[in-house]
Design a protein around this motif. Structure first.
Motif, short mmCIF file in Angstrom:
data_model
loop_
_atom_site.label_atom_id
_atom_site.label_comp_id
_atom_site.label_asym_id
_atom_site.label_seq_id
_atom_site.Cartn_x
_atom_site.Cartn_y
_atom_site.Cartn_z
N VAL A 166 -50.30 -4.12 -4.16
CA VAL A 166 -49.33 -3.01 -4.14
C VAL A 166 -49.35 -2.34 -2.76
N GLN A 167 -48.16 -2.21 -2.20
CA GLN A 167 -48.03 -1.55 -0.89
C GLN A 167 -47.96 -0.04 -1.07
N GLY A 168 -48.35 0.71 -0.05
CA GLY A 168 -48.17 2.17 -0.06
C GLY A 168 -49.02 2.87 -1.09
N ARG A 169 -50.29 2.43 -1.21
CA ARG A 169 -51.16 3.06 -2.22
C ARG A 169 -51.61 4.45 -1.78
N GLY A 170 -51.33 4.81 -0.54
CA GLY A 170 -51.79 6.10 -0.03
C GLY A 170 -53.21 5.99 0.46
N TYR A 171 -53.82 7.11 0.83
CA TYR A 171 -55.17 7.08 1.37
C TYR A 171 -56.20 7.63 0.40
N TYR A 172 -56.06 8.91 0.01
CA TYR A 172 -57.16 9.56 -0.71
C TYR A 172 -57.39 8.95 -2.09
N MET A 173 -56.31 8.55 -2.75
CA MET A 173 -56.45 8.00 -4.09
C MET A 173 -56.25 6.49 -4.11
N ASP A 174 -56.57 5.84 -3.00
CA ASP A 174 -56.49 4.38 -2.98
C ASP A 174 -57.71 3.82 -3.71
N PHE A 175 -57.49 3.35 -4.92
CA PHE A 175 -58.61 2.90 -5.75
C PHE A 175 -59.30 1.65 -5.18
N ILE A 176 -58.58 0.88 -4.37
CA ILE A 176 -59.24 -0.28 -3.74
C ILE A 176 -60.32 0.20 -2.77
N HIS A 177 -59.92 1.13 -1.93
CA HIS A 177 -60.85 1.71 -0.96
C HIS A 177 -62.03 2.38 -1.69
N LEU A 178 -61.70 3.17 -2.71
CA LEU A 178 -62.73 3.90 -3.46
C LEU A 178 -63.70 2.93 -4.15
N ALA A 179 -63.14 1.91 -4.81
CA ALA A 179 -64.00 0.98 -5.57
C ALA A 179 -64.83 0.11 -4.64
N ASP A 180 -64.23 -0.32 -3.53
CA ASP A 180 -64.99 -1.16 -2.58
C ASP A 180 -66.18 -0.38 -2.02
N ASP A 181 -65.93 0.85 -1.60
CA ASP A 181 -67.02 1.64 -1.02
C ASP A 181 -68.09 1.95 -2.06
N TRP A 182 -67.64 2.25 -3.27
CA TRP A 182 -68.59 2.61 -4.35
C TRP A 182 -69.45 1.40 -4.73
N ASP A 183 -68.78 0.27 -4.94
CA ASP A 183 -69.50 -0.91 -5.44
C ASP A 183 -70.38 -1.53 -4.36
N LYS A 184 -69.88 -1.58 -3.10
CA LYS A 184 -70.62 -2.32 -2.06
C LYS A 184 -71.57 -1.43 -1.27
N GLN A 185 -71.09 -0.23 -0.88
CA GLN A 185 -71.95 0.63 -0.04
C GLN A 185 -72.59 1.78 -0.82
N HIS A 186 -72.21 1.96 -2.04
CA HIS A 186 -72.66 3.12 -2.83
C HIS A 186 -72.33 4.41 -2.08
N GLN A 187 -71.10 4.47 -1.64
CA GLN A 187 -70.62 5.61 -0.89
C GLN A 187 -69.19 5.92 -1.30
N THR A 188 -68.64 6.96 -0.71
CA THR A 188 -67.24 7.31 -0.95
C THR A 188 -66.53 7.35 0.39
N PRO A 189 -65.22 7.01 0.43
CA PRO A 189 -64.54 6.95 1.72
C PRO A 189 -64.51 8.30 2.44
N ALA A 190 -64.24 9.38 1.70
CA ALA A 190 -64.18 10.72 2.31
C ALA A 190 -65.39 11.53 1.84
N THR A 191 -65.56 12.72 2.39
CA THR A 191 -66.70 13.56 2.02
C THR A 191 -66.60 13.96 0.55
N PRO A 192 -67.59 13.57 -0.26
CA PRO A 192 -67.50 13.90 -1.69
C PRO A 192 -68.04 15.30 -1.98
N ALA A 193 -67.86 15.75 -3.23
CA ALA A 193 -68.38 17.04 -3.69
C ALA A 193 -69.87 16.84 -4.01
N VAL A 194 -70.67 16.77 -2.94
CA VAL A 194 -72.08 16.36 -3.05
C VAL A 194 -72.82 17.09 -4.18
#
Ligand code: PLP
Length: 366
Positions: free
Chosen positions: A219-247
């Motif tokens: 899907v094109q144009g998923r946006g940035y903050y709520m791009d679930f691909i970016h979020l899931a990749d960072d969470w699953d592989k790096q155990h991190q979040t793309p932007a600063t989370p609510a620590v």
């Protein structure tokens, strides 16, 4: 726990809800940088517990935004052109509007406010709707207290639209009622922290299927903050979040997930049912009928019709006595009141609140 005159009042509103002192203490731990090993360890600690909460072996993660953001992410990432949204109250209508405002054609499968979702009617409407890429519905319409059978609706959607992704808003049920992401074949499920998870507002939890992520990658144009691909990749592989989370909210979530596992989810669901029955009996005795018919009574949020009763005064007097209930939502304001008996409320505290409500009602001549 509650005493007359206590301030702030104990919240029995359908979110945000009462947060235990232990959870508030967890929030007070030192804030750390989100690229530190402490944060990575925190995410690693949360991840498997979140999977057990959703009952999934697929993907689940935390977003630092409330549940509405996940509505938007589901549509932006999972739908290119056309989807269907089942509506039966204010929140489900809000999800449909979210789809429209993201420029997706949104087919509405509309029920009246207060109706529960009838799987057969959904199946018939979806067969007539033509192909849709996804179908979304709300498990518990918090605006009306209508709780629907998630599994039966998932099955109905599958029969009518086998290729459509299944989106479920579990905002006011997750951790308060049974939920089986994998077994029920769901593709996106979402819930906010301030409901049955009994955390402060500010984060949401989501579960995502492989099928959903496969589609989202195209899907094109998923946006940035709520791009679930970016979020899931960072969470699953790096155990991190793309932007600063609510620590600090992550600390609280980790603590609460452990506490819920110690209580046991089955026991937690039974506790919610017990409180539902108790509120039901109390409200019937006072002549406040349920706004929704059987079998759609909610195990987490009660919505009771008040015909001709001065609901605003009742709520104001309850607040003076240390307990906050909610007026009817949206067009039901003044015609109903709501009690959120979810999260970490206990039956004993509920008895205490209902005894005070009895007294307030007696003084109001009811
Ligand atoms: C069923 C339901 N869905 C979505 C939302 C929106 O969630 P949030 O306020 O966390 O964005 C709510 C809020 O009460 C809700 O009850």
């Amino acid at each position: 726990m509650s005493f007359p005159g206590e301030f702030p009042p104990r919240m029995w509103i359908p979110g945000p809800t009462y947060v235990r002192p232990e959870i508030l203490a967890a929030l007070g731990r030192p804030t750390v940088g989100h690229r530190t090993s402490i944060m990575t360890e925190l995410v690693k600690s949360i991840a498997p517990k979140l999977q057990r909460l959703f009952k999934t072996r697929q993907h689940s993660l935390v977003i630092s935004a409330s549940g509405s953001a996940a509505w938007e992410g589901s549509v932006r990432c999972g739908v290119e052109k056309r989807w269907a949204c089942v509506t039966n109250g204010s929140f489900s209508e809000g999800w449909a509007r979210t789809g429209e405002s993201c420029g997706r054609e949104t087919v509405k499968v509309a029920f009246e406010w207060g109706e529960g979702l009838d799987p057969q009617r959904i199946e018939e409407q979806l067969r007539k709707a033509g192909p849709v890429e996804a179908v979304g519905f709300v498990s518990n319409e918090t605006s009306t207290g209508a709780y629907s059978d998630v599994k039966a609706i998932c099955d109905a959607v599958r029969r009518a639209q086998p290729d459509a992704l299944l989106f479920v808003d579990a905002v006011s049920t997750l951790a308060g009622a049974p939920f089986e992401f994998d077994a029920w074949g769901i593709d996106v499920a979402l819930a906010s922290s301030q409901k049955c998870l009994a955390l402060p507002p500010g984060i949401a939890v989501v579960a995502l299927s492989d099928r959903f992520l496969d589609k989202a990658r195209t899907v094109q144009g998923r946006g940035y903050y709520m791009d679930f691909i970016h979020l899931a990749d960072d969470w699953d592989k790096q155990h991190q979040t793309p932007a600063t989370p609510a620590v600090n909210l992550f600390y609280a979530l980790d603590e609460q997930l452990s506490a819920m596992e110690r209580e046991g989810y089955e026991a937690r669901f039974v506790r919610h049912r017990t409180m539902m029955e108790r509120v039901d009996g109390w409200a019937n005795r006072h002549g406040f009928p349920s706004f929704v018919a059987e079998p759609y009574r909610s195990p987490t949020t009660a919505n009771r019709a008040t015909k001709g009763f001065d609901i605003a005064t009742f709520i104001a007097r309850m607040i003076e006595r240390g307990h906050e209930l909610s007026n009817g939502y949206g067009k039901l304001k003044g015609h109903a009141f709501r009690i959120g008996h979810f999260g970490d409320h206990s039956p004993i505290e509920l008895e205490n609140m209902l005894a005070i409500a009895d007294d307030v009602l007696r003084r109001m001549g009811r």
